[in-house]
Enzyme design. Structure first.
Site, PDB file in Angstrom:
ATOM      1  CG  ASP A   7      -0.151  -0.043   2.534  1.00 27.57           C
ATOM      2  OD1 ASP A   7       1.078  -0.236   2.510  1.00 27.57           O
ATOM      3  OD2 ASP A   7      -0.795   0.107   3.602  1.00 27.57           O
TER       4      ASP A   7
ATOM      5  CB  CYS B 159       5.988  -2.367   1.392  1.00 25.20           C
ATOM      6  SG  CYS B 159       7.024  -1.557   0.161  1.00 25.20           S
TER       7      CYS B 159
ATOM      8  CG  HIS C 223       6.778  -5.269  -2.059  1.00 23.29           C
ATOM      9  ND1 HIS C 223       5.788  -4.427  -1.594  1.00 23.29           N
ATOM     10  CD2 HIS C 223       6.652  -6.410  -1.338  1.00 23.29           C
ATOM     11  CE1 HIS C 223       5.090  -5.042  -0.641  1.00 23.29           C
ATOM     12  NE2 HIS C 223       5.608  -6.243  -0.464  1.00 23.29           N
TER      13      HIS C 223
END
Length: 228
Positions: free
Chosen positions: A95, A98, A204
């Site tokens: 979102d 991370c 990520h």
């Protein structure tokens, strides 16, 4: 006159609410930092990668998101490295928080503390501006305002600030082609804990564990997949 008084009252109320929220957040941060003392940290993961050389870390802001093909290759490379060293990822929600979720999981075994970790990092960046502003290619106030927002992606400047704030060595296992492992050390003190993160570069962060020690928390939907 009445309208002006009304606006002033609303402004004062908003200021008081903001101040109260800051105080509440500070109390929460203090509490979770106290809980941190009850967690045991060891060097089990570090021993697995002790033969690897870490490159000197230079804080930097995020680069461009790779295209689909490059991102896929990067993810395969990272996955292969994790298997090689017997590491497993606890998936963080994608979102935009991370990095802070992964740090919160490593610090407090609870990724939901991410907003408090972000707040602590922002305080570090504000208080010790001279340590970090040279790495930020924009007006520093603009950078802080942006990074303060929930959902704003963390970068290697915020990682350095987190290492400094929490007295931690942050260990990144990365998907970079020529850099498998990066250590981020606190600038002024010896680290008294290690935090382990995986970094699918520019996409990520996840929290890392030994394969047999992975917690059984259920990951949420990976919103970062929608990037592709």
């Amino acid at each position: 006159m009445t309208d002006n008084y009304s606006n002033l009252s609303v402004s004062s109320s908003s200021s008081l609410n903001s101040s109260f929220q800051d105080t509440e957040d500070d109390h929460t941060i203090a509490r979770i930092l106290a809980e941190e003392e009850n967690l045991k940290f060891d060097n089990k993961l570090g021993k697995r990668l002790s033969h690897l050389d870490s490159i000197p870390h230079t804080p930097r802001v995020n680069g461009e998101i790779p295209n689909v093909n490059d991102a896929t290759l990067d993810h395969e490379r990272l996955s292969g490295r994790l298997v090689t060293y017997g590491l497993a990822e606890l998936q963080m929600e994608g979102d935009g928080n991370c990095q802070f979720r992964a740090l919160a999981d490593q610090l407090f075994r609870n990724p939901d503390y991410h907003k408090h970790v972000r707040k602590a990092v922002i305080k570090q960046l504000k208080k010790f501006r001279k340590l970090y502003e040279g790495y930020v290619p924009m007006k520093y106030k603009t950078y802080l305002k942006k990074m303060k927002k929930s959902g704003e992606w963390g970068d290697h400047v915020t990682l350095q600030a987190a290492a400094d704030r929490f007295g931690a060595k942050i260990c990144l296992v990365t998907s970079f082609r020529d850099t498998c492992y990066i250590e981020i050390l606190p600038k002024d003190n010896s680290p008294h804990k290690e935090l382990w993160l995986s970094f699918w570069c520019e996409v990520h962060y996840n929290s890392l564990y030994a394969s047999g020690d992975l917690p059984t928390r259920t990951p949420r939907r990976k919103h970062w997949l929608s990037l592709f």
